[in-house]
Design an enzyme around this catalytic site. Structure first.
Site, PDB file in Angstrom:
ATOM      1  N   ARG A 159       0.833  -1.210   0.000  1.00 36.55           N
ATOM      2  CA  ARG A 159       0.000   0.000   0.000  1.00 36.55           C
ATOM      3  C   ARG A 159       0.862   1.252   0.000  1.00 36.55           C
ATOM      4  O   ARG A 159       0.549   2.232  -0.668  1.00 36.55           O
ATOM      5  CB  ARG A 159      -0.943  -0.024   1.219  1.00 36.55           C
ATOM      6  CG  ARG A 159      -2.023   1.030   1.158  1.00 36.55           C
ATOM      7  CD  ARG A 159      -3.117   0.797   2.182  1.00 36.55           C
ATOM      8  NE  ARG A 159      -2.645   0.890   3.562  1.00 36.55           N
ATOM      9  CZ  ARG A 159      -3.382   0.601   4.626  1.00 36.55           C
ATOM     10  NH1 ARG A 159      -4.636   0.188   4.461  1.00 36.55           N
ATOM     11  NH2 ARG A 159      -2.895   0.693   5.849  1.00 36.55           N
ATOM     12  N   LYS A 210      -2.974   6.716   1.875  1.00 30.37           N
ATOM     13  CA  LYS A 210      -2.850   7.120   3.280  1.00 30.37           C
ATOM     14  C   LYS A 210      -1.938   8.342   3.334  1.00 30.37           C
ATOM     15  O   LYS A 210      -0.816   8.308   3.853  1.00 30.37           O
ATOM     16  CB  LYS A 210      -2.278   5.943   4.081  1.00 30.37           C
ATOM     17  CG  LYS A 210      -2.987   5.746   5.410  1.00 30.37           C
ATOM     18  CD  LYS A 210      -2.659   4.401   5.994  1.00 30.37           C
ATOM     19  CE  LYS A 210      -2.630   4.420   7.505  1.00 30.37           C
ATOM     20  NZ  LYS A 210      -3.820   4.930   8.147  1.00 30.37           N
ATOM     21  N   GLU A 251     -16.620   5.961   4.694  1.00 29.82           N
ATOM     22  CA  GLU A 251     -15.901   5.356   5.815  1.00 29.82           C
ATOM     23  C   GLU A 251     -15.840   6.362   6.940  1.00 29.82           C
ATOM     24  O   GLU A 251     -16.436   7.439   6.860  1.00 29.82           O
ATOM     25  CB  GLU A 251     -14.496   4.929   5.392  1.00 29.82           C
ATOM     26  CG  GLU A 251     -13.621   6.076   4.926  1.00 29.82           C
ATOM     27  CD  GLU A 251     -12.200   5.638   4.582  1.00 29.82           C
ATOM     28  OE1 GLU A 251     -11.688   4.709   5.223  1.00 29.82           O
ATOM     29  OE2 GLU A 251     -11.614   6.250   3.676  1.00 29.82           O
TER      30      GLU A 251
HETATM   31  N1  PLP Z   1      -9.670   4.188   6.697  1.00 28.45           N
HETATM   32  C1  PLP Z   1      -8.846   5.191   7.047  1.00 28.45           C
HETATM   33  C2  PLP Z   1      -9.160   6.558   6.531  1.00 28.45           C
HETATM   34  C3  PLP Z   1      -7.725   4.951   7.842  1.00 28.45           C
HETATM   35  O1  PLP Z   1      -6.902   5.949   8.171  1.00 28.45           O
HETATM   36  C4  PLP Z   1      -7.484   3.632   8.296  1.00 28.45           C
HETATM   37  C5  PLP Z   1      -6.338   3.316   9.147  1.00 28.45           C
HETATM   38  O2  PLP Z   1      -5.758   4.133   9.787  1.00 28.45           O
HETATM   39  C6  PLP Z   1      -8.365   2.620   7.923  1.00 28.45           C
HETATM   40  C7  PLP Z   1      -9.447   2.928   7.110  1.00 28.45           C
HETATM   41  C8  PLP Z   1      -8.130   1.202   8.337  1.00 28.45           C
HETATM   42  O3  PLP Z   1      -7.055   0.665   7.613  1.00 28.45           O
HETATM   43  P1  PLP Z   1      -6.215  -0.561   8.168  1.00 28.45           P
HETATM   44  O4  PLP Z   1      -7.183  -1.629   8.467  1.00 28.45           O
HETATM   45  O5  PLP Z   1      -5.288  -0.906   7.071  1.00 28.45           O
HETATM   46  O6  PLP Z   1      -5.515  -0.077   9.400  1.00 28.45           O
END
Ligand code: PLP
Length: 333
Positions: free
Chosen positions: A78, A179, A214
């Protein structure tokens, strides 16, 4: 004192470490302590144009003392994909893993005992070189910091989410799948407003629609009549969470039907709701409150499917259940 490992990656031609890919050579330095400042000039691209992306993953200690990372190769992928999309120098995945493993080894004494928590690991890739105007400085820095965190069923008895239909996190074409540091700035004052309204997080819908995207830092799942729903990735507006992917796999393996490519309206009358993310694992959600007076309560207590999936996922993460999907990556001590 919590330690920090810092490695500077320099786009150039001089080989120092022998860890070059075909395109460029990386020079690694470190470790350094958290008290040491990062040096950068006043025109550092990261300061002016938000040129940074980051990751979050965890290392767990098992009963036999061995240390494992949960799906670290997915974070490596990622971050590389994010760097490519963001015009940062993509960190080779093997190098990401090497730095993370080294950081964990360097901070081994900070990893909580089995069942008592984990070491949260935060890699940050940034363009800290100086540049005026919208271009890359041609250099890139990665630093990896760590923080021990306790073991908890996040959200405990369940949380409420805050919904303001005027707020969006990103929109199609705006890099919501990355991210990137810049995707989070607006979330800070908004989360404060959520807290003032006794909600733990903000839930966002997609720009121009009432379909759930989300939360500020977590993906959303809903359960209705034992069917599981999570918003689609296809609009390019939500982060493809590694916990989201793990829960989809796990739930299907446990016999549930999971719909992961539908649009889900905010007022969907689900029986259960939960959030997923590395930091919190699975967080039960009792309902949401809207800034416009709307709102909905899914349930008055943590739902049975939420509890079951949370237990199954944390069992794999901390070694109590067999690692049937090959999600644990050992750190050689
Ligand atoms: N969505 C956002 C905007 C996030 O910042 C995160 C994690 O910090 C997630 C979803 C969850 O991602 P992950 O399961 O890879 O930690």
């Amino acid at each position: 004192m919590k330690k920090v490992l810092g490695f500077d990656l320099i786009d150039g031609t001089m080989s120092v470490t022998g860890m070059a890919d075909q395109v460029r050579t990386w020079t690694l330095t470190g470790p350094r302590s958290r008290d040491e400042d990062i040096l950068m000039g006043p025109h550092a691209a990261v300061l002016h144009y938000g040129r940074s992306i980051f990751e979050g993953l965890k290392a767990f200690r098992m009963t036999d003392g061995q240390v494992y990372l949960f799906r670290a190769s997915q974070n490596a992928r990622r971050m590389r994909e994010g760097a490519e999309a963001f015009g940062l120098i993509p960190l080779p995945e093997e190098l990401f893993l090497q730095i993370v493993h080294e950081t964990v080894r360097e901070n081994i004494d900070l990893i909580p005992a089995c069942g008592e928590g984990a070491l949260y690991i935060r890699p940050l890739l940034m363009d800290a070189g100086q540049v005026m105007g919208l271009s890359s400085s041609g250099t890139c820095t990665i630093q990896v910091t760590v923080n021990p965190v306790g073991d908890y069923f996040a959200g405990g008895t369940g949380v409420y989410l805050y919904y303001n239909p005027a707020w969006v996190r990103t929109a199609p074409g705006m890099g919501g799948t990355i991210k990137a540091g810049g995707n989070y700035g607006l979330g800070i004052p908004r989360k404060k407003i959520a807290k003032e309204n006794e909600c733990a997080e903000v839930i966002y819908t997609r720009a121009g629609s009432d379909h759930i995207d989300e939360c500020g830092a977590a993906n959303v799942f809903l359960v209705k009549d034992k069917l599981i729903f999570t918003p689609s990735l296809r609009h390019g507006t939500i982060l493809p969470g590694i916990t989201r992917d793990s829960v989809i796999h796990l739930a299907r393996h446990l016999g549930y039907t999971v719909f992961d490519s539908l649009d889900i309206p905010i007022d969907f009358q689900a029986d259960e709701c939960f959030l997923t993310g590395t930091a919190a694992g699975i967080t039960p959600v009792l309902g949401w409150r809207g800034s416009d007076g709307r709102g909905h309560t899914y349930s008055s207590k943590v739902g049975p499917i939420t509890e079951y999936l949370s237990e199954e996922l944390s069992g794999i993460r901390d070694g109590r259940s067999p690692d049937q999907f090959g999600w644990l990556e050992e750190v050689e001590l």
